[in-house]
Design a protein around this motif. Structure first.
Motif, mmCIF file in Angstrom:
data_model
loop_
_atom_site.group_PDB
_atom_site.id
_atom_site.type_symbol
_atom_site.label_atom_id
_atom_site.label_comp_id
_atom_site.label_asym_id
_atom_site.label_seq_id
_atom_site.Cartn_x
_atom_site.Cartn_y
_atom_site.Cartn_z
ATOM 1 N N SER A 173 0.829 -1.212 0.000
ATOM 2 C CA SER A 173 0.000 0.000 0.000
ATOM 3 C C SER A 173 0.860 1.258 0.000
ATOM 4 O O SER A 173 0.488 2.277 -0.597
ATOM 5 C CB SER A 173 -0.934 0.003 1.217
ATOM 6 N N MET A 174 2.019 1.204 0.667
ATOM 7 C CA MET A 174 2.924 2.361 0.644
ATOM 8 C C MET A 174 3.451 2.614 -0.767
ATOM 9 O O MET A 174 3.573 3.766 -1.208
ATOM 10 C CB MET A 174 4.071 2.140 1.630
ATOM 11 N N GLN A 175 3.770 1.521 -1.479
ATOM 12 C CA GLN A 175 4.206 1.695 -2.870
ATOM 13 C C GLN A 175 3.057 2.261 -3.712
ATOM 14 O O GLN A 175 3.258 3.135 -4.568
ATOM 15 C CB GLN A 175 4.648 0.348 -3.469
ATOM 16 N N LEU A 176 1.863 1.766 -3.432
ATOM 17 C CA LEU A 176 0.694 2.217 -4.184
ATOM 18 C C LEU A 176 0.424 3.698 -3.964
ATOM 19 O O LEU A 176 0.000 4.416 -4.884
ATOM 20 C CB LEU A 176 -0.520 1.382 -3.770
ATOM 21 N N MET A 177 0.662 4.176 -2.744
ATOM 22 C CA MET A 177 0.432 5.594 -2.464
ATOM 23 C C MET A 177 1.322 6.480 -3.325
ATOM 24 O O MET A 177 0.923 7.562 -3.758
ATOM 25 C CB MET A 177 0.687 5.878 -0.979
ATOM 26 N N GLY A 178 2.564 6.016 -3.596
ATOM 27 C CA GLY A 178 3.451 6.785 -4.472
ATOM 28 C C GLY A 178 2.876 6.915 -5.870
ATOM 29 O O GLY A 178 2.887 8.010 -6.466
ATOM 30 N N PHE A 179 2.353 5.816 -6.391
ATOM 31 C CA PHE A 179 1.722 5.864 -7.713
ATOM 32 C C PHE A 179 0.473 6.747 -7.686
ATOM 33 O O PHE A 179 0.204 7.499 -8.637
ATOM 34 C CB PHE A 179 1.354 4.454 -8.184
ATOM 35 N N SER A 180 -0.295 6.653 -6.609
ATOM 36 C CA SER A 180 -1.533 7.432 -6.518
ATOM 37 C C SER A 180 -1.243 8.929 -6.447
ATOM 38 O O SER A 180 -1.937 9.739 -7.075
ATOM 39 C CB SER A 180 -2.326 7.000 -5.276
ATOM 40 N N PHE A 181 -0.210 9.322 -5.698
ATOM 41 C CA PHE A 181 0.147 10.745 -5.638
ATOM 42 C C PHE A 181 0.518 11.264 -7.020
ATOM 43 O O PHE A 181 0.171 12.397 -7.392
ATOM 44 C CB PHE A 181 1.304 10.963 -4.659
ATOM 45 N N ALA A 182 1.245 10.429 -7.789
ATOM 46 C CA ALA A 182 1.622 10.843 -9.145
ATOM 47 C C ALA A 182 0.384 11.011 -10.025
ATOM 48 O O ALA A 182 0.279 11.977 -10.795
ATOM 49 C CB ALA A 182 2.564 9.803 -9.751
ATOM 50 N N LEU A 183 -0.583 10.102 -9.885
ATOM 51 C CA LEU A 183 -1.806 10.196 -10.687
ATOM 52 C C LEU A 183 -2.650 11.395 -10.267
ATOM 53 O O LEU A 183 -3.210 12.100 -11.116
ATOM 54 C CB LEU A 183 -2.614 8.907 -10.549
ATOM 55 N N TYR A 184 -2.756 11.645 -8.955
ATOM 56 C CA TYR A 184 -3.518 12.803 -8.488
ATOM 57 C C TYR A 184 -2.865 14.108 -8.949
ATOM 58 O O TYR A 184 -3.542 15.063 -9.360
ATOM 59 C CB TYR A 184 -3.630 12.798 -6.960
ATOM 60 N N GLY A 185 -1.525 14.149 -8.873
ATOM 61 C CA GLY A 185 -0.824 15.345 -9.348
ATOM 62 C C GLY A 185 -1.033 15.553 -10.830
ATOM 63 O O GLY A 185 -1.239 16.688 -11.296
ATOM 64 N N GLY A 186 -0.992 14.464 -11.600
ATOM 65 C CA GLY A 186 -1.225 14.573 -13.038
ATOM 66 C C GLY A 186 -2.648 15.001 -13.369
ATOM 67 O O GLY A 186 -2.892 15.683 -14.367
ATOM 68 N N TYR A 187 -3.607 14.593 -12.533
ATOM 69 C CA TYR A 187 -5.005 14.976 -12.766
ATOM 70 C C TYR A 187 -5.184 16.485 -12.664
ATOM 71 O O TYR A 187 -5.923 17.095 -13.445
ATOM 72 C CB TYR A 187 -5.898 14.264 -11.749
ATOM 73 N N PHE A 188 -4.496 17.122 -11.708
ATOM 74 C CA PHE A 188 -4.662 18.562 -11.500
ATOM 75 C C PHE A 188 -3.704 19.401 -12.350
ATOM 76 O O PHE A 188 -4.030 20.519 -12.731
ATOM 77 C CB PHE A 188 -4.455 18.908 -10.018
ATOM 78 N N HIS A 189 -2.526 18.859 -12.662
ATOM 79 C CA HIS A 189 -1.519 19.664 -13.358
ATOM 80 C C HIS A 189 -1.186 19.127 -14.748
ATOM 81 O O HIS A 189 -0.344 19.702 -15.440
ATOM 82 C CB HIS A 189 -0.235 19.729 -12.522
ATOM 83 N N GLY A 190 -1.803 18.022 -15.124
ATOM 84 C CA GLY A 190 -1.563 17.476 -16.452
ATOM 85 C C GLY A 190 -0.458 16.430 -16.447
ATOM 86 O O GLY A 190 0.528 16.552 -15.722
ATOM 87 N N ILE A 191 -0.647 15.379 -17.243
ATOM 88 C CA ILE A 191 0.325 14.290 -17.330
ATOM 89 C C ILE A 191 0.186 13.632 -18.697
ATOM 90 O O ILE A 191 -0.917 13.575 -19.277
ATOM 91 C CB ILE A 191 0.095 13.261 -16.197
#
Length: 377
Positions: free
Chosen positions: A183-201
Motif C-alpha cells: 500500500s505504501m508503494q501504491l500511495m506513491g503511484f496514486s500521488f503521481a496520478l492525483y498530481g497529473g489529474y490537476f496539473h496534467g500528465i
C-alpha cells in the motif's frame, strides 16, 4: 478450480493423486484424504451435518498432523485434576477452531462420548475444560476424539496458550505487513496520478503508472484480503450476510471499477481497495494483541496462587497439589505464604495483602468466618 476439485470438509484443493471418493446418503462426495472423509462421516452420522452450512472459516485446511497425532496417557495424566473417584477435569488448547460453529460441533460431539460429563469451549482463547469420569474414559481417549474431528488438542499450560495465540497473531501480522508494504508503494503511484489529474500528465505515462498500481493492488486484495473474501462467500452461501460481505463488496467494487477504467482510459481507485483491507487488518491486529494481553494478564494473576498446599488430615500435615483440594478440606497457611485456593477462615485471624485483587496497598484484617481469595499474601 471447481467445487468438485475441493474437499467437502476442509475446503482445500484436492491433488488428483490424493482424491478420495465416497458415497454418503446417495451423494458422491470428494475428499482430500481419508482423515477428512472420516471426520465427515462422524459429523454426518451424529446428525450434525448442518455444521457445514453454519461454519464461517476464514482459512482453509486442518491443523498439520491432526490425523496422525498420538497421545501419551502418562503425560496427559499430569494435567488431570482429580475431584474424586468418579470425577476429574482436564483443560486443553484446541488448534483449528475458526468460528462459533466449531465450538458448537466440539461441545455437541465430545459430550456424547461415554464418560464425558461436561465440556465448555472458549472461542476467544480456544481453551476447553472437560469434566469426565475416569472410571469410564481417559484423557487419551478424549484427546483422540477431538483429533478425529479435525482439531488438534494440546494439554493446557500458559505456554501452550501463548504459543497458539502467537501463531494466530503471526499469520495476521504477515498479511498486514504485506498489505502495508504494498500500500505504501501504491500511495506513491496514486500521488503521481492525483498530481497529473490537476496539473496534467502524458497519457502514456499515466497508463504505465496505472498498470503498476494494478499490479501492486492485486496481491493486497487476493492474498492479504483472502480471509474477507472467503468469509463473504460463505456468508452468501449460507444466506447469512456478515461484515466480511460488506468489506468484500467495497473492495471488489473499487478494484473491479479500476480495472474497467484502466482499459477504458478513466480514473482508477486502486488505493481505495488496498487501504480498506490494510486498515481493517490493522484493526484486527490491535484487537488480537489486546485480547492476548488480557489473557496473559489473567494467566499471570492465576500464577500467583501456589501450586502446593498444606492439607490437614487429623494431626498430620500433607503437602498436596492445590488443584487436588476439594470443598471441605482443611489447609494450613503459615505467615508469609500465599492462599492456595479461594477459602473461608476456619480458625485464627491474619492481615492479608489483597493488592493483586483490589489494588489496595494496605493490609486487610481477616478473621474466622471471612472468605479469602487465592493468591493473596
Amino acid at each position: 478450480m471447481t467445487d468438485i476439485d475441493t474437499c467437502i470438509h476442509c475446503n482445500l484443493p484436492i491433488p488428483p493423486a490424493d482424491l478420495v471418493v465416497d458415497e454418503i446418503d446417495g451423494k458422491e462426495l470428494r475428499f482430500c484424504c481419508h482423515g477428512c472423509q472420516g471426520v465427515y462421516r462422524i459429523i454426518n452420522g451424529a446428525g450434525l451435518d448442518n455444521f457445514y452450512q453454519r461454519r464461517d472459516w476464514s482459512e482453509k485446511g486442518v491443523p498439520t498432523g491432526v490425523f496422525d497425532a498420538e497421545f501419551d496417557e502418562k503425560i496427559l495424566a499430569g494435567h488431570v485434576i482429580q475431584h474424586g473417584e468418579n470425577s476429574a477435569e482436564i483443560s486443553l488448547i484446541i488448534e483449528g477452531i475458526r468460528c462459533a460453529s466449531c465450538v458448537w460441533l466440539l461441545e455437541k460431539l465430545v459430550e456424547k462420548e461415554p464418560g464425558v460429563d461436561a465440556i465448555r469451549v472458549n472461542y476467544g482463547t480456544h481453551r476447553a475444560q472437560i469434566k469426565f469420569n475416569p472410571l469410564q474414559t481417559s484423557p487419551s481417549v478424549i484427546f483422540s476424539t477431538v483429533s478425529r474431528l479435525g482439531y488438534l488438542p494440546h494439554p493446557f499450560t500458559s505456554g501452550a496458550a501463548q504459543q497458539a495465540a502467537a501463531r494466530e497473531q503471526r499469520s495476521l501480522l504477515i498479511r498486514f505487513g504485506t498489505a502495508a508494504f504494498l500500500s505504501m508503494q501504491l500511495m506513491g503511484f496514486s500521488f503521481a496520478l492525483y498530481g497529473g489529474y490537476f496539473h496534467g500528465i502524458d497519457p502514456g505515462v499515466r497508463q504505465i503508472i496505472q498498470y503498476f498500481a494494478a499490479a501492486v493492488t492485486t496481491p493486497v486484495v487476493f492474498y492479504s484480503g483472502w480471509p474477507f473474501l472467503a468469509g463473504a462467500w460463505r456468508s452468501v452461501k449460507n444466506r447469512a450476510p456478515s461484515m466480511d460481505l460488506l468489506i468484500t463488496m467495497g473492495v471488489l467494487t473499487a478494484y473491479s471499477y479500476s480495472l474497467y477504467a484502466l482499459i477504458a482510459g478513466g480514473e482508477v481507485y486502486f488505493d481505495t481497495a488496498a487501504m480498506i483491507i490494510t486498515l481493517i487488518l490493522l484493526g484486527r491486529l490491535f484487537e488480537g494483541s489486546a485480547r492476548n494481553h488480557s489473557i496473559s494478564g489473567i494467566d499471570k494473576l492465576l500464577q500467583l496462587a501456589p501450586e502446593s498446599a498444606n492439607r490437614l488430615e487429623g494431626e498430620e500435615i500433607h503437602s498436596v497439589a492445590s488443584a487436588s483440594l476439594s470443598p471441605g478440606d482443611l489447609i494450613l497457611v503459615r505467615p508469609g505464604e500465599r492462599i492456595p485456593v479461594d477459602s473461608r477462615i476456619a480458625s485464627g485471624e491474619t492481615e492479608l495483602d489483597e493488592s493483586t485483587i483490589t489494588g489496595e496497598p494496605m493490609p486487610v484484617l481477616r478473621q474466622q468466618g471471612d472468605t479469602v481469595s487465592a493468591g493473596t499474601l
